[in-house]
Design an enzyme around this catalytic site. Sequence first.
Site, PDB file in Angstrom:
ATOM      1  N   GLY A 160       0.826  -1.216   0.000  1.00  0.00           N
ATOM      2  CA  GLY A 160       0.000   0.000   0.000  1.00  0.00           C
ATOM      3  C   GLY A 160       0.848   1.248   0.000  1.00  0.00           C
ATOM      4  O   GLY A 160       1.015   1.898   1.022  1.00  0.00           O
ATOM      5  N   GLU A 209      13.366  -3.535  -4.563  1.00  0.00           N
ATOM      6  CA  GLU A 209      12.433  -3.784  -5.659  1.00  0.00           C
ATOM      7  C   GLU A 209      13.133  -3.610  -7.006  1.00  0.00           C
ATOM      8  O   GLU A 209      12.863  -4.328  -7.948  1.00  0.00           O
ATOM      9  CB  GLU A 209      11.239  -2.825  -5.559  1.00  0.00           C
ATOM     10  CG  GLU A 209      10.136  -3.107  -6.573  1.00  0.00           C
ATOM     11  CD  GLU A 209       9.038  -2.054  -6.566  1.00  0.00           C
ATOM     12  OE1 GLU A 209       9.175  -1.044  -5.858  1.00  0.00           O
ATOM     13  OE2 GLU A 209       8.048  -2.251  -7.287  1.00  0.00           O
ATOM     14  N   SER A 243       8.829   5.611 -12.492  1.00  0.00           N
ATOM     15  CA  SER A 243       8.730   5.635 -13.959  1.00  0.00           C
ATOM     16  C   SER A 243      10.117   5.819 -14.584  1.00  0.00           C
ATOM     17  O   SER A 243      11.059   6.256 -13.921  1.00  0.00           O
ATOM     18  CB  SER A 243       7.815   6.778 -14.402  1.00  0.00           C
ATOM     19  OG  SER A 243       8.448   8.022 -14.139  1.00  0.00           O
ATOM     20  N   ASN A 244      10.234   5.506 -15.870  1.00  0.00           N
ATOM     21  CA  ASN A 244      11.533   5.645 -16.521  1.00  0.00           C
ATOM     22  C   ASN A 244      11.993   7.106 -16.561  1.00  0.00           C
ATOM     23  O   ASN A 244      13.192   7.374 -16.601  1.00  0.00           O
ATOM     24  CB  ASN A 244      11.492   5.021 -17.923  1.00  0.00           C
ATOM     25  CG  ASN A 244      11.507   3.502 -17.841  1.00  0.00           C
ATOM     26  OD1 ASN A 244      11.322   2.923 -16.761  1.00  0.00           O
ATOM     27  ND2 ASN A 244      11.736   2.846 -18.968  1.00  0.00           N
TER      28      ASN A 244
END
Lengths: 398, 378
Positions: free
Chosen positions: A126, A244, A383-384
């Site tokens: 979350g 991650e 994001s990239n």
Amino acid sequence: MNLDFSPEETAFRNEVRTFIEDNYPKNVSAEGLRDDLSPEDMVAWHKVLGEKGWSVPAWPPEYGGTGWTPTQRYIWSEENARVNAIMPLPFGVSMVGPVIYTFGNEAQKQQHLPGIRSGDVWWCQGYSEPGAGSDLASLKTTAVRDGDHYVINGQKTWTTLAQHADWGFFLCRTDPDAAKPQEGISFILVDMKSPGIEVRPIKLIDGGYEVNETWLTDVRVPVENLVGEENKGWTYAKFLLAHERSGIAGVARSKRAVEQLREIADKELLDGKPLMQDFDFARKVSQLDIDLAALEITELRTLAGEEAGRGPGPESSILKIKGTEIQQRLTELTLEAVGHYGTPYYRDLSDTGSNEYPIGPDYAQHAAASYFNMRKTSIYGGSNEIQRNIISKMILGL
Amino acid sequence: MDFNFTEEQTMVRDGLTRLVRESYDFDTRRSVIESDSGWRPELWAQIAEMGLLGMPFSEEDGGFGGGAIDSLVVMEVFGRGLVVEPYVPTVVCAGGFFKHAGSAEQKEEHIGGIVDGSRVYAFAYAEPRGRYDLADLETTAKKDGDGYVLNGHKAVVIAAPWASHLIVTARTSGERRDHDGISVFVVDKNADGVVTRDYPTVDGRRASDIYFENVSVGADALIGEDGKALPLIELVVDEAIAAQCAEACGAMKSAQEMTVEYSRQRKQFGTPIGKFQVLQHRMVDMFVEYEQSVSMAYLATLKLGESDKERKSAVSAAKVRIGQAAHHIGQEAIQIHGGMGMTDELAIGHYFKRLTIFDAEFGNVDHHMKRHIALASD
């Protein structure tokens, strides 16, 4: 310099290959889309690995880790990719698990680590909120202390596979008056069966449901579910994100996908000849192969650095950017390869009468959905664009 | 040079734009494509009443004396709203065959039915093993008395579930991939031996795989000359490509505008993301790609009446350029929308899917690049 694996590493490869051949559940494959599988299928291999003691290879041995070197872990993921194995979901194994054994107290380790190792407890994450995507620190979900409970209110989004989750780890604002947005955030473990939690699936453009909106209304959580210190959650969140990001390159999977693409292109015809013999198409496949080789060696260099004690730094952003771009081009090229049969929407058709004509070849069925689905990879996990910001700031010093 | 639309075309464009805006909003479209029928016959009737289905036909054929530019006008608006109704298969493809090669009886019967909206057609040309080669046909039509018997399998026939009639390409003689020996037929979809497998498509339309199992048709089913149809098929497909290029332009325009609008609203780090220069330049590139595509759609449409070589070269150039732009704009639109772009709830993902499938229809970028190269070296 030497690109070969050592004899020990080669022996290790043979050992894991044999183990996988003998033990991987025969009826479960990751060829298709993840949410087409049952929750039981998704954890079947995890449970086998739990019994073998191989479900959390990267953890320290005292918590059940294998003590494998980064290179051995790399070999392990390659061997799994060879058979399209469905690997243990990352939420327990590579996200909350390391946070718990690094920052959690003894009771939390006792309570949660065994279920993560065995695959019996399904976790979800979350973090994201509707207003807080790449700008995670702007999250608004609150946890207010009330006696020996926190009362949590707010809305999370993109909670992956939360529809099956037993437990979730949530970032909540515990001090709204903190000086900086990153401060005053806490990392709290939440039993997903608690009253006040509503999980609403989000339909994605591929037609599947792998993420959810999660609403928390006056959810009461015992204070002992706080990990580490109150208001220090951002530190744990950043630690988790670094975990991650490792493995996000997906080299082994992409290598397998290139092989599958070649198999498809051997069957599809252009001018009566295999598509794979077409120069334009072959050139695009080779370009992918070449880019994948560059990515692989870059990842191995990063691994070697890790083995030498240099933790994955901002260079892992390179792996994320190039890895996801390659995954996206692979699905795009696979969709191109299947030609007309990329167009039917197969998802609703799997349970029609068995005496009906099939639509197109088997290998075409996931092509479009996979291509649509994989657009997420350059958006999630930072994001990239954010990865490029990291490189410009942390490496180039701009 | 004149890139202006006529007063009549402007009126059509405005009227249709109004109709699409008012009765084809995104939520309505969603409920329609998910419904059993998958389209809106009543809207088709309304479009027929507005005279739009008759525009590209000459007055002597029962139409209103327009041409391909009129189809471009219609399809650009269809693309803006992701309209699924079968203008290209019915008006451009079926209509094209009858217009160019139909007998007087066929014109009267079929063009009449197209113009008044009473008949819907699908174009069954693709085959599972033929990829994008129009001559790579395994479907056969064997002479049988005065008529023919059809056998074969046609792949992904768009709009076939809605169609009353099929236009079918088949081999009447010669070997697979021969350029001679190809013919075109009109077949009643309810004819004995026509077996259909219907399904939705990923971009919200409907299609069928169609099996012809000893389907008998009369001599009057043949459109044009027996065995000489390939140039005719190529012409009609080029007209369809030009119309779909216009549709793609409409869809790209909507996707580009939605992305700019979203980037103004969506805030991260306390700032609308549209203020970040790295995203501004990418949205500028999307806009440039769109404008280049419009130019190519005009070029393709304006060259449809020229020599075969000139026409094919222009159409292939447009299909290559717009196929590339459609991928580029679709992917960038999703990326800039972030996670929201991945959801089925937002319109942008549906534009992305239509733009993806556009590339594969009637030949993808590689196919048309090859045709363009071959024409240049002829």
